[in-house]
Scaffold this active site. Structure first.
Site, PDB file in Angstrom:
ATOM      1  N   GLY A 246       7.002  10.470  -3.096  1.00  0.00           N
ATOM      2  CA  GLY A 246       5.598  10.999  -4.078  1.00  0.00           C
ATOM      3  C   GLY A 246       5.677  10.981  -5.212  1.00  0.00           C
ATOM      4  O   GLY A 246       6.246   9.848  -5.444  1.00  0.00           O
ATOM      5  N   ARG A 247       5.216  11.235  -5.834  1.00  0.00           N
ATOM      6  CA  ARG A 247       4.481  11.229  -7.044  1.00  0.00           C
ATOM      7  C   ARG A 247       5.908  11.591  -8.443  1.00  0.00           C
ATOM      8  O   ARG A 247       5.740  11.128  -9.745  1.00  0.00           O
ATOM      9  CB  ARG A 247       3.023  11.320  -8.001  1.00  0.00           C
ATOM     10  CG  ARG A 247       2.096   9.996  -7.263  1.00  0.00           C
ATOM     11  CD  ARG A 247       0.707  10.656  -7.964  1.00  0.00           C
ATOM     12  NE  ARG A 247       0.025  11.801  -7.128  1.00  0.00           N
ATOM     13  CZ  ARG A 247      -0.376  12.643  -8.273  1.00  0.00           C
ATOM     14  NH1 ARG A 247      -0.505  12.061  -9.562  1.00  0.00           N
ATOM     15  NH2 ARG A 247      -0.832  13.620  -7.785  1.00  0.00           N
TER      16      ARG A 247
ATOM     17  N   GLU B 265       8.560   8.638 -10.328  1.00  0.00           N
ATOM     18  CA  GLU B 265       8.326   8.216 -11.233  1.00  0.00           C
ATOM     19  C   GLU B 265       7.849   8.398 -12.832  1.00  0.00           C
ATOM     20  O   GLU B 265       8.275   8.032 -13.723  1.00  0.00           O
ATOM     21  CB  GLU B 265       6.382   7.564 -10.988  1.00  0.00           C
ATOM     22  CG  GLU B 265       5.411   8.376 -11.693  1.00  0.00           C
ATOM     23  CD  GLU B 265       3.890   7.986 -11.333  1.00  0.00           C
ATOM     24  OE1 GLU B 265       3.849   7.056 -10.617  1.00  0.00           O
ATOM     25  OE2 GLU B 265       3.391   7.981 -11.422  1.00  0.00           O
TER      26      GLU B 265
ATOM     27  N   CYS C 164      11.631   7.005   0.156  1.00  0.00           N
ATOM     28  CA  CYS C 164       9.730   6.742  -0.486  1.00  0.00           C
ATOM     29  C   CYS C 164      10.145   6.354  -2.098  1.00  0.00           C
ATOM     30  O   CYS C 164      11.129   5.076  -1.786  1.00  0.00           O
ATOM     31  CB  CYS C 164       8.937   8.070  -0.020  1.00  0.00           C
ATOM     32  SG  CYS C 164       7.010   7.633   0.022  1.00  0.00           S
ATOM     33  N   HIS C 165       9.456   6.912  -2.421  1.00  0.00           N
ATOM     34  CA  HIS C 165       9.325   6.928  -4.413  1.00  0.00           C
ATOM     35  C   HIS C 165      10.497   7.025  -4.985  1.00  0.00           C
ATOM     36  O   HIS C 165      10.758   7.156  -5.452  1.00  0.00           O
ATOM     37  CB  HIS C 165       7.941   7.045  -4.662  1.00  0.00           C
ATOM     38  CG  HIS C 165       7.028   6.886  -4.227  1.00  0.00           C
ATOM     39  ND1 HIS C 165       5.776   6.417  -3.385  1.00  0.00           N
ATOM     40  CD2 HIS C 165       5.860   6.169  -4.539  1.00  0.00           C
ATOM     41  CE1 HIS C 165       5.274   5.876  -2.895  1.00  0.00           C
ATOM     42  NE2 HIS C 165       4.949   5.536  -3.526  1.00  0.00           N
TER      43      HIS C 165
ATOM     44  N   TYR D 240       9.424   2.819   0.325  1.00  0.00           N
ATOM     45  CA  TYR D 240       7.879   2.441   0.352  1.00  0.00           C
ATOM     46  C   TYR D 240       7.519   1.409  -0.223  1.00  0.00           C
ATOM     47  O   TYR D 240       8.567   1.137  -1.333  1.00  0.00           O
ATOM     48  CB  TYR D 240       7.167   3.907  -0.076  1.00  0.00           C
ATOM     49  CG  TYR D 240       5.268   3.367  -0.363  1.00  0.00           C
ATOM     50  CD1 TYR D 240       5.560   4.397   1.134  1.00  0.00           C
ATOM     51  CD2 TYR D 240       4.815   3.174  -0.555  1.00  0.00           C
ATOM     52  CE1 TYR D 240       3.730   3.760   1.791  1.00  0.00           C
ATOM     53  CE2 TYR D 240       3.326   3.415  -0.461  1.00  0.00           C
ATOM     54  CZ  TYR D 240       3.212   3.238   0.720  1.00  0.00           C
ATOM     55  OH  TYR D 240       1.795   3.473   0.893  1.00  0.00           O
TER      56      TYR D 240
END
Length: 193
Positions: free
Chosen positions: A89-90, A93, A119-120, A139
């Protein structure tokens, strides 16, 4: 150290399925999963986001659930856990900007403890410097992060997982069966039906 304690690093707008499904599945298997987020305590929540694959150039994003944290971030001691879960997800980051989060990832890796990132989540692994000379799935948009960190990006089907040493990585939530199964095997759990 309990052989049944796991740490899950969450944050606002972590991917919903990649946070809730591992938490629920690992809890169902008898693990005590401490879900934590910097600057938050047990009982606080993080907002999640649902990422879906609907034929666009990248995933779409929709509001997810409020995921309740189960432990205080400030009380985390890496030696208390047998493994680490890093949802995508975000959240990764900006979580990678937190020095304590980076220390946690590095400590798990240095101890050779199983780390499951999806993923992320690879953004945290890259920022922690644990991918140099290693293979890692993620991802596809995170492939450059893996390569810039000295790793080899493994471009595998979205429903598959990649294992190298203590790392279990996958492209996204469709890989949950393969990803969680591989992680549980690294933890040494025996599942019989």
């Amino acid at each position: 150290m309990s052989d049944k304690k796991l740490l899950l690093l969450a944050g606002d707008f972590a991917e919903d399925y990649e946070t809730m499904v591992p938490f629920q599945a690992l809890t169902m298997l008898g693990y005590e999963v401490h879900a934590v987020c910097p600057d938050k305590k047990s009982g606080d929540s993080v907002k999640t986001a649902i990422h879906d694959f609907e034929g666009d150039q990248t995933y779409t994003e929709k509001p997810g659930h409020n995921f309740v944290l189960t432990y205080d971030f400030d009380d985390v001691r890496e030696e208390d856990y047998v493994g680490l879960v890093v949802p995508g997800g975000r959240a990764p980051e900006y979580l990678r900007l937190n020095a304590r989060v980076i220390e946690i990832v590095q400590a798990f890796n240095a101890a050779g403890k199983p780390i499951a990132a999806v993923c992320h989540g690879a953004q945290l692994l890259a920022a922690a410097g644990v991918l140099d000379g290693r293979e890692c799935s993620a991802y596809p948009a995170c492939g450059p992060d893996v390569r810039m960190a000295g790793g080899t990006y493994m471009d595998i089907p979205v429903d598959q997982a990649h294992v190298e040493g203590n790392l279990v990585t996958a492209p996204a939530w469709p890989a949950h069966p393969a990803w969680l199964s591989a992680f549980v095997k690294l933890l040494g759990a025996q599942i019989s039906l």
